[in-house]
Design an enzyme around this catalytic site. Structure first.
Site, PDB file in Angstrom:
ATOM      1  N   ASP A   1       0.839  -1.191   0.000  1.00  0.00           N
ATOM      2  CA  ASP A   1       0.000   0.000   0.000  1.00  0.00           C
ATOM      3  C   ASP A   1       0.876   1.244   0.000  1.00  0.00           C
ATOM      4  O   ASP A   1       1.970   1.245   0.563  1.00  0.00           O
ATOM      5  CB  ASP A   1      -0.904   0.027   1.240  1.00  0.00           C
ATOM      6  CG  ASP A   1      -0.108   0.113   2.538  1.00  0.00           C
ATOM      7  OD1 ASP A   1      -0.030   1.206   3.126  1.00  0.00           O
ATOM      8  OD2 ASP A   1       0.478  -0.912   2.946  1.00  0.00           O
ATOM      9  N   SER A   2       0.399   2.301  -0.655  1.00  0.00           N
ATOM     10  CA  SER A   2       1.090   3.590  -0.682  1.00  0.00           C
ATOM     11  C   SER A   2       2.534   3.411  -1.164  1.00  0.00           C
ATOM     12  O   SER A   2       2.768   2.861  -2.232  1.00  0.00           O
ATOM     13  CB  SER A   2       1.018   4.236   0.705  1.00  0.00           C
ATOM     14  OG  SER A   2       1.452   5.569   0.677  1.00  0.00           O
TER      15      SER A   2
END
Length: 323
Positions: free
Chosen positions: A140-141
């Site tokens: 994620d991210s």
């Protein structure tokens, strides 16, 4: 909307004071104390060649397939603790064992330290006997961007690629164009977040240019990559960058599944326990991984059928040769 208002009220005052990275790391670690693994998911912490790592194993999961997870945090924040609950929820839904690693972070360890650690973990899995097509990489991210950079590094090094990759709001362009800053200027939380991650990008890149493809994967040639699942929300700072990456990958011939959500702030997947949209997103990840395995099994059946057919034809060929 309520989550967005809550986060703005809680985090914006802290962001305005521009705390140091050490303070922000401590705050995240404290906030993660209330995060627990889902029921029926077990934890095995160990040292992976000197790097802290965790096996996250749901009951009845397939031990022959694995999700290699790279946590987010702008390359400067985050840890195994902050993402354990999310990784557990993903592993359980996907029916896989998950390997999470605590890769080195900037500014103490700039690029390519995080990428080297991701490569180390992937190669370690291969040495443990996992086949490349039984591994899916996710993050994620910044972890999502790191997962994409891992694919690029493997491809360019002519190493075997995993079955697929999953990016949950992946950070694909560390340049973070000024146009993006202007677009979110009316949203206080997004504006402060954009300014922060622009600084973190420079700290991670170190002496490398922000346009280095392994730093900003959207700047790379994206040919010959495995299937990708990308999720993002239209209220995130990184929304436009994710769309740009997806479009560029499709032009390069990469199978891309792009799923967009409305009105959710960055890191919304972490709030899967209280956010219905986050649970829906994780269920869609599970559908994607199941589709990857189903496609593999279908391809294997086609190969098996072709081999069986060839064996049946060979005796007839020999008979005609005798005649």
């Amino acid at each position: 909307m309520l989550l967005k208002q809550f986060l703005t009220a809680v985090t914006a005052p802290l962001a305005r004071r521009q705390p140091g990275i050490s303070t922000m790391r401590l705050s995240l670690e404290i906030s993660s104390l209330g995060q627990f693994l889902p029921w029926g998911v077990h934890l095995d912490s160990f040292q992976l060649e000197g790097m802290a790592a965790e096996w996250i194993k749901p009951d009845k999961a397939d031990p022959s397939r694995v999700l290699l997870y790279l946590h987010g945090g702008g390359y400067v924040l985050g840890s195994l603790n902050t993402h354990r609950s999310l990784v557990g929820a993903l592993a359980q839904r996907c029916g896989l064992h998950a390997l999470a690693i605590d890769y080195r972070k900037a500014p103490e360890y700039p690029f390519p330290a995080a990428l080297e650690d991701a490569l180390l973990a992937y190669r370690w899995l291969l040495r443990q006997g996992y086949r490349p097509h039984d591994i899916i990489v996710a993050g994620d991210s910044a972890g999502g961007g790191l997962a994409l950079a891992l694919l690029l590094a493997l491809r360019d090094g002519q190493e075997p690629l995993p079955a697929a990759a999953i990016g949950l709001s992946p950070w694909t362009d560390l340049v973070l164009p000024t146009a993006t800053i202007r677009k979110v200027a009316h949203e206080e939380l997004q504006f402060l977040e954009a300014l922060a991650i622009r600084g973190w990008g420079g700290q991670y890149a170190g002496t490398a240019p922000l346009t280095e493809p392994l730093v900003s994967p959207v700047r790379a040639s994206l040919h010959e990559l495995p299937p990708l699942l990308l999720q993002t929300s239209d209220a995130e700072v990184l929304y436009d960058d994710v769309l740009t990456f997806a479009a560029k990958a499709r032009i390069a011939g990469v199978p891309v599944t792009l799923q967009t959500f409305a009105g959710l702030v960055h890191w919304w997947h972490l709030f899967w326990r209280v956010l219905p949209e986050a649970r829906t997103a994780l269920d869609q990840v599970a559908s994607f991984t199941n589709g990857i395995w189903a496609a593999q099994e279908a391809a294997a059946q086609v190969v098996l059928a072709a081999r069986t057919s060839a064996k049946r034809i060979k005796p007839d060929v020999r008979l005609r040769a005798r005649l």
